[in-house]
Motif scaffolding. Structure first.
Motif, PDB file in Angstrom:
ATOM      1  N   GLN A 172      76.964  48.951  48.488  1.00 48.24           N
ATOM      2  CA  GLN A 172      76.022  48.182  47.679  1.00 48.24           C
ATOM      3  C   GLN A 172      74.634  48.368  48.288  1.00 48.24           C
ATOM      4  O   GLN A 172      74.428  48.058  49.457  1.00 48.24           O
ATOM      5  CB  GLN A 172      76.398  46.703  47.665  1.00 48.24           C
ATOM      6  CG  GLN A 172      77.892  46.422  47.535  1.00 48.24           C
ATOM      7  CD  GLN A 172      78.484  46.984  46.270  1.00 48.24           C
ATOM      8  OE1 GLN A 172      79.133  48.020  46.321  1.00 48.24           O
ATOM      9  NE2 GLN A 172      78.263  46.323  45.165  1.00 48.24           N
ATOM     10  N   MET A 173      73.679  48.854  47.506  1.00 50.36           N
ATOM     11  CA  MET A 173      72.384  49.197  48.069  1.00 50.36           C
ATOM     12  C   MET A 173      71.252  48.744  47.171  1.00 50.36           C
ATOM     13  O   MET A 173      71.374  48.719  45.955  1.00 50.36           O
ATOM     14  CB  MET A 173      72.293  50.716  48.278  1.00 50.36           C
ATOM     15  CG  MET A 173      71.050  51.144  49.039  1.00 50.36           C
ATOM     16  SD  MET A 173      70.932  52.944  49.245  1.00 50.36           S
ATOM     17  CE  MET A 173      70.451  53.421  47.594  1.00 50.36           C
ATOM     18  N   ASN A 174      70.135  48.365  47.807  1.00 48.94           N
ATOM     19  CA  ASN A 174      68.882  48.108  47.115  1.00 48.94           C
ATOM     20  C   ASN A 174      67.932  49.230  47.493  1.00 48.94           C
ATOM     21  O   ASN A 174      67.696  49.467  48.677  1.00 48.94           O
ATOM     22  CB  ASN A 174      68.277  46.764  47.530  1.00 48.94           C
ATOM     23  CG  ASN A 174      69.276  45.626  47.428  1.00 48.94           C
ATOM     24  OD1 ASN A 174      69.659  45.047  48.428  1.00 48.94           O
ATOM     25  ND2 ASN A 174      69.709  45.321  46.224  1.00 48.94           N
ATOM     26  N   GLY A 175      67.396  49.925  46.520  1.00 52.30           N
ATOM     27  CA  GLY A 175      66.513  51.049  46.806  1.00 52.30           C
ATOM     28  C   GLY A 175      65.320  51.081  45.874  1.00 52.30           C
ATOM     29  O   GLY A 175      65.200  50.264  44.949  1.00 52.30           O
ATOM     30  N   SER A 176      64.434  52.028  46.110  1.00 50.54           N
ATOM     31  CA  SER A 176      63.270  52.200  45.244  1.00 50.54           C
ATOM     32  C   SER A 176      62.870  53.666  45.183  1.00 50.54           C
ATOM     33  O   SER A 176      63.138  54.435  46.105  1.00 50.54           O
ATOM     34  CB  SER A 176      62.090  51.345  45.732  1.00 50.54           C
ATOM     35  OG  SER A 176      61.558  51.856  46.939  1.00 50.54           O
ATOM     36  N   LYS A 177      62.226  54.023  44.079  1.00 57.91           N
ATOM     37  CA  LYS A 177      61.721  55.375  43.886  1.00 57.91           C
ATOM     38  C   LYS A 177      60.335  55.295  43.257  1.00 57.91           C
ATOM     39  O   LYS A 177      60.084  54.449  42.389  1.00 57.91           O
ATOM     40  CB  LYS A 177      62.662  56.189  42.984  1.00 57.91           C
ATOM     41  CG  LYS A 177      64.065  56.362  43.566  1.00 57.91           C
ATOM     42  CD  LYS A 177      64.981  57.128  42.612  1.00 57.91           C
ATOM     43  CE  LYS A 177      66.414  57.163  43.137  1.00 57.91           C
ATOM     44  NZ  LYS A 177      66.560  58.008  44.334  1.00 57.91           N
ATOM     45  N   THR A 178      59.435  56.163  43.699  1.00 56.98           N
ATOM     46  CA  THR A 178      58.058  56.177  43.213  1.00 56.98           C
ATOM     47  C   THR A 178      57.865  57.307  42.207  1.00 56.98           C
ATOM     48  O   THR A 178      58.319  58.432  42.428  1.00 56.98           O
ATOM     49  CB  THR A 178      57.070  56.358  44.373  1.00 56.98           C
ATOM     50  OG1 THR A 178      57.209  55.269  45.288  1.00 56.98           O
ATOM     51  CG2 THR A 178      55.632  56.390  43.871  1.00 56.98           C
ATOM     52  N   PHE A 179      57.172  57.001  41.109  1.00 52.95           N
ATOM     53  CA  PHE A 179      56.919  57.973  40.045  1.00 52.95           C
ATOM     54  C   PHE A 179      55.421  58.045  39.753  1.00 52.95           C
ATOM     55  O   PHE A 179      54.659  57.148  40.094  1.00 52.95           O
ATOM     56  CB  PHE A 179      57.684  57.584  38.775  1.00 52.95           C
ATOM     57  CG  PHE A 179      59.178  57.616  38.959  1.00 52.95           C
ATOM     58  CD1 PHE A 179      59.908  58.742  38.627  1.00 52.95           C
ATOM     59  CD2 PHE A 179      59.843  56.527  39.509  1.00 52.95           C
ATOM     60  CE1 PHE A 179      61.286  58.776  38.816  1.00 52.95           C
ATOM     61  CE2 PHE A 179      61.219  56.550  39.698  1.00 52.95           C
ATOM     62  CZ  PHE A 179      61.937  57.681  39.359  1.00 52.95           C
ATOM     63  N   LYS A 180      55.027  59.134  39.086  1.00 51.06           N
ATOM     64  CA  LYS A 180      53.601  59.323  38.797  1.00 51.06           C
ATOM     65  C   LYS A 180      53.084  58.210  37.883  1.00 51.06           C
ATOM     66  O   LYS A 180      53.859  57.487  37.262  1.00 51.06           O
ATOM     67  CB  LYS A 180      53.355  60.678  38.152  1.00 51.06           C
ATOM     68  CG  LYS A 180      53.871  60.799  36.733  1.00 51.06           C
ATOM     69  CD  LYS A 180      53.411  62.093  36.089  1.00 51.06           C
ATOM     70  CE  LYS A 180      53.804  62.113  34.614  1.00 51.06           C
ATOM     71  NZ  LYS A 180      53.261  63.270  33.905  1.00 51.06           N
TER      72      LYS A 180
END
Length: 368
Positions: free
Chosen positions: A299-307
């Motif tokens: 179980q994970m909390n993550g993030s990703k950055t986009f333009k």
């Protein structure tokens, strides 16, 4: 099938038909980068990941990618926008993730020199949760696949990050890294400390000791957070989009990953990638910021950055792509941080081998 260079070889071309154009140093570098990739034979490379367990928290990945372009430049200052230099050859506003970063960044220009190696922080920008900075290295010796430690931000206990370093001339390098706060809070000011006491050269298994210590503060750029409850589930994997943060340079997608016991018992790891487009047809490129989870948990909390989001877009269509994979000595190293240093954790044997890939249904988010 012929590639573009083979097709061009078949044409009869009159060189007098061409008109010379002025191009920037960045465009020259990106053209050489693309050409080098096209004419160089592909070499098999092993990917690797490191997960660090400390106080029951997995700290996000810190991966350094290294590319060599020795013929590019005579000295570092000719690259006036290192953000765009690392934009995978993308130089236009429609495709480049880091196209607007230089415009909203702060000039740092802070240099520390030790043991014949000069490190300079060029630019930095902070959006309240993620720090992105560029740097240069001028050395008296070859650093190989140079590996630097990650900066720390006061008040940030759980973080993830990525780093890239590129050799642009003999013993001259440029780099970019990100550090993202994985906790559920936003900072108005980032008090940053980057204490580098060594540079590792994995190519030669050597370590160069030194003392490069940086300290500076950055105000956060304006940003707005939109809470969401979109989710999708398939084959024992569920992805939920909890919120999206919009800022002048980019937008960040925060997500939760839930995995069934069936998947846990078969596979060593679960990777989530997002394909994102809007209702205008724009496609958004992104970078992973890492994730946080309890030790041994899927179980994970993550993030990703986009333009940066098109200001006229009213919807985001997010398609999660799932990869279930096994871990082995070629693609994964697990270590635990103890008072005596890093301790490698043996990998368990599970029946899943290789990888299995599938995608979840689209998650549609209305932009407020």
């Amino acid at each position: 099938m012929k590639d573009i260079y083979e097709l061009l070889n078949d044409l009869n071309i009159d060189e007098n038909e061409f008109e010379e154009m002025e191009v920037t140093d960045l465009e020259k570098a990106n053209i050489k980068r693309s050409l080098k990739k096209a004419i160089t034979k592909k070499k098999k490379r092993s990917s690797w990941k490191k997960s660090v367990a400390a106080a029951s928290i997995l700290v996000g990945l810190s991966i350094t990618t290294f590319v060599t372009y020795p013929a590019y430049a005579g000295n570092i200052p000719v690259i006036d926008d290192i953000f765009r230099f690392f934009d995978n050859g993308k130089t236009d506003k429609e495709t480049g993730l880091y196209y607007d970063y230089k415009k909203f960044s702060n000039e740092i220009n802070m240099t520390k020199e030790s043991n014949g190696i000069k490190i300079t922080i060029i630019d930095a920008v902070f959006d309240g949760k993620t720090l992105t900075l560029t740097y240069s290295i001028d050395s008296e010796q070859d650093l190989g696949n140079a590996d630097l430690s990650m900066p720390r931000i006061t008040g940030m206990k759980a973080y993830g990050g990525t780093g890239k370093t590129s050799k642009i001339d003999t013993n001259k390098y440029v780099g970019m890294l990100t550090v993202s706060n994985l906790e559920n809070k936003k900072l108005n000011v980032a008090n940053i400390k980057w204490d580098i006491d060594s540079i590792r050269n994995p190519d030669h298994q050597t370590v160069i000791k030194g003392d490069w210590k940086f300290a500076f503060s950055l105000d956060a750029t304006d940003s707005k957070i939109q809470l969401t409850d979109g989710s999708a589930e398939k084959n024992g994997v569920k992805v939920k989009i909890g919120k999206i943060s919009f800022n002048p340079m980019s937008f960040i997608v925060y997500y939760d990953q839930e995995v069934s016991e069936m998947v846990k018992n078969k596979w060593d790891g679960v990777d989530v990638e997002f394909e994102i487009k809007d209702d205008l047809g724009n496609i958004y490129l992104g970078e992973d910021n890492g994730g946080i989870a309890d030790e041994g948990s899927y179980q994970m909390n993550g993030s990703k950055t986009f333009k940066r989001l098109d200001p006229n877009a009213t919807k985001l269509i997010i398609t999660p792509h799932i990869t279930l994979r096994d871990y082995n000595s070629d693609n994964f190293t697990s270590v635990e941080i103890t008072k005596d240093g890093e301790k490698e954790i043996p990998l368990p044997e599970k029946p899943g081998k290789g990888k299995e890939q599938f995608e979840l249904k689209d998650i549609i988010i209305k932009v407020k």
